[in-house]
Design an enzyme around this catalytic site. Structure first.
Site, mmCIF file in Angstrom:
data_model
loop_
_atom_site.group_PDB
_atom_site.id
_atom_site.type_symbol
_atom_site.label_atom_id
_atom_site.label_comp_id
_atom_site.label_asym_id
_atom_site.label_seq_id
_atom_site.Cartn_x
_atom_site.Cartn_y
_atom_site.Cartn_z
ATOM 1 N N ARG A 26 -23.640 -6.691 -77.047
ATOM 2 C CA ARG A 26 -23.495 -5.817 -78.218
ATOM 3 C C ARG A 26 -22.151 -6.067 -78.886
ATOM 4 O O ARG A 26 -21.214 -6.552 -78.249
ATOM 5 C CB ARG A 26 -23.561 -4.347 -77.804
ATOM 6 C CG ARG A 26 -24.875 -3.942 -77.126
ATOM 7 C CD ARG A 26 -25.988 -3.619 -78.108
ATOM 8 N NE ARG A 26 -26.364 -4.738 -78.959
ATOM 9 C CZ ARG A 26 -27.290 -4.667 -79.903
ATOM 10 N NH1 ARG A 26 -27.930 -3.528 -80.141
ATOM 11 N NH2 ARG A 26 -27.589 -5.718 -80.627
ATOM 12 N N GLN A 198 -32.021 2.005 -82.330
ATOM 13 C CA GLN A 198 -32.133 2.116 -80.880
ATOM 14 C C GLN A 198 -31.270 1.051 -80.195
ATOM 15 O O GLN A 198 -30.850 0.082 -80.836
ATOM 16 C CB GLN A 198 -33.619 2.000 -80.506
ATOM 17 C CG GLN A 198 -33.950 2.052 -79.044
ATOM 18 C CD GLN A 198 -34.199 0.679 -78.464
ATOM 19 O OE1 GLN A 198 -34.119 -0.333 -79.153
ATOM 20 N NE2 GLN A 198 -34.478 0.639 -77.178
ATOM 21 N N THR A 200 -31.420 -1.595 -78.417
ATOM 22 C CA THR A 200 -31.622 -3.045 -78.390
ATOM 23 C C THR A 200 -31.745 -3.687 -79.759
ATOM 24 O O THR A 200 -31.910 -4.907 -79.857
ATOM 25 C CB THR A 200 -32.889 -3.392 -77.592
ATOM 26 O OG1 THR A 200 -34.051 -2.965 -78.332
ATOM 27 C CG2 THR A 200 -32.886 -2.744 -76.222
ATOM 28 N N LYS A 201 -31.697 -2.902 -80.819
ATOM 29 C CA LYS A 201 -31.946 -3.463 -82.138
ATOM 30 C C LYS A 201 -30.738 -4.269 -82.650
ATOM 31 O O LYS A 201 -29.690 -4.308 -82.040
ATOM 32 C CB LYS A 201 -32.314 -2.344 -83.119
ATOM 33 C CG LYS A 201 -33.582 -1.579 -82.716
ATOM 34 C CD LYS A 201 -34.759 -2.507 -82.500
ATOM 35 C CE LYS A 201 -36.088 -1.771 -82.352
ATOM 36 N NZ LYS A 201 -36.253 -1.102 -81.043
ATOM 37 N N HIS A 202 -30.898 -4.924 -83.793
ATOM 38 C CA HIS A 202 -29.825 -5.783 -84.308
ATOM 39 C C HIS A 202 -28.505 -5.016 -84.431
ATOM 40 O O HIS A 202 -27.443 -5.562 -84.138
ATOM 41 C CB HIS A 202 -30.213 -6.358 -85.671
ATOM 42 C CG HIS A 202 -31.307 -7.374 -85.618
ATOM 43 N ND1 HIS A 202 -32.640 -7.032 -85.424
ATOM 44 C CD2 HIS A 202 -31.289 -8.734 -85.725
ATOM 45 C CE1 HIS A 202 -33.375 -8.132 -85.432
ATOM 46 N NE2 HIS A 202 -32.579 -9.175 -85.614
#
Length: 406
Positions: A26, A198, A200-202
């Site tokens: 991240r 959320q 895990t999104k970009h």
């Protein structure tokens, strides 16, 4: 032949790949920390009286060239706002895909409409104009198209189809931030585009959602639906229609604003790494890399494994043992086979609104083939190095060599 790790051989990789489940995959940093501190020190954490959520809405609308953006508490909530804007009557139908998160489907049912599942392209897993058109009936009110794994569906053709039939097109863009469609982006072709924040999104704020539209009435209805139907802009303590509290907080908005400044670089780096992997495995017989006409933004990296190249579940287990986590099928079953849908576990014992609907096995053959036999999904994020990608490629080649029938 080199022995697979799952059979006692040496794994390609022992160090975990960067992951969206922690900081390694991240891009959270000082900007996000300062944003959160700014909100906390202000003492105002609620968007009802705050400044962060309105600013985020303006910035997101500007980024996508949309007339309006509406923030909310999750990607599922964003889709619920969109379905509420459609305002279906009980029993009306909304066409969607059997391959997605259930957050694409439950908003349909929560608004007492009936999900109708159309089959998907056998390579991309996206809805096609042909399958959607075959599913349209006089009860159809809308179509929800998902841009699966970051690959745009044939959204211009779907918009033209919806316009011919007088129905609305909702784009679920949770996995496809800034995926280009000609001179614009996904989310801007349909009547409403929906996005997720959320983990895990970009980009992420843990959870959160955004919708975009050019239609003022849709925007107002979505804004009201996110706030219990309360028209705060008219200074009335009243409630105009049945609605929920899906408000985004100032904390989430502040983190998202910081993340938004990094989005273009995130997409670029995901695409660059994906191109490297595709080039490294493109010659493998029976393995189809994601089709990419310069438009794929790679939420995850899907492969199509021909049964001639080996068993899907063996591939997933073998790659995972080599240090490359792999998900065979993406889902356990098509969304219409989930107990909540197929067994009508909805409102009490009523089964409503699905009491007269059947979702049999074989309903969407391409989707069932993808989930059961051919779709292999590799994790993806913006922090992969060239060495990470090379290890992934080496693992794929090693497993292919071992499992492809000789």
């Amino acid at each position: 032949m080199e022995k697979l790790a799952k059979d006692g051989g040496t794994p390609v990789r022992t160090e975990p790949l960067p992951s969206t489940m922690d900081a390694s995959g991240r891009r959270f940093g000082d900007d996000e920390v300062k944003a959160v501190e700014r909100v906390l020190r202000s003492g105002m954490l609620s968007a009802t009286w705050g400044v962060e959520v309105p600013a985020l809405e303006m910035e997101f609308a500007s980024l996508l060239g949309a007339g309006y953006a509406v923030a909310c508490s999750s990607g599922t909530a964003a889709l619920h706002l969109a379905v509420a804007a459609v305002n279906p009557d009980p029993g009306d139908e909304i066409i969607t895909t059997p391959i997605s998160d259930m957050g694409t489907v439950f908003p349909i049912m929560m608004q007492n409409a009936v999900p109708v599942f159309a089959d998907v392209d056998p390579i991309t897993g996206n809805l096609t104009p042909e399958t959607v058109e075959a599913a349209i009936t006089p009860r159809t009110k809308a179509v929800i198209v998902v841009h699966l794994f970051g690959k745009p569906a044939a959204v211009r053709e779907l918009r033209a189809l919806c316009d011919r039939h007088g129905i609305l097109l909702i784009e679920d863009c949770a996995q496809a931030y800034l995926a280009p469609v000609g001179d614009t982006y996904v989310g801007r072709i349909g009547h409403i585009g929906c996005f997720s924040l959320q983990q895990t999104k970009h980009i992420s704020a843990g959870d959160g959602g955004l919708t975009v539209t050019d239609n003022a009435q849709h925007a107002r209805r979505m804004r009201l639906f996110a706030d219990k139907g309360w028209p705060r802009d008219t200074d009335e303590r009243t409630y105009l229609f049945l609605a929920l509290n899906y408000r985004m907080t100032e904390l989430v908005a502040s983190v998202t604003r910081a993340q938004l400044t990094k989005l273009r670089a995130v997409v670029k780096d995901r695409r660059t790494a994906a191109a490297r992997l595709t080039a490294a495995i493109g010659d493998l017989a029976g393995v189809t890399a994601p089709p990419d006409g310069g438009d794929h933004v790679y939420w995850q990296y899907p492969l199509i494994i021909s049964p001639a190249a080996g068993d899907l579940r063996e591939w997933a287990a073998a790659l995972t043992a080599e240090g490359v986590p792999a998900n065979g099928g993406y889902l356990t079953s098509p969304l219409y086979a989930a107990p909540a849908v197929r067994e009508r576990v909805t409102y009490g014992s009523s089964g409503f609104p699905l009491q007269d609907v059947e979702y049999p096995a074989g309903l969407c053959p391409n989707a069932e083939e993808l989930i059961g036999r051919t779709l292999l999904v590799l994790p993806w994020n913006e922090n992969y190095t060239d060495a990470d990608v090379d290890d992934m490629a080496a693992a794929v080649r090693k497993v292919h060599n071992a499992l492809e029938p000789k």
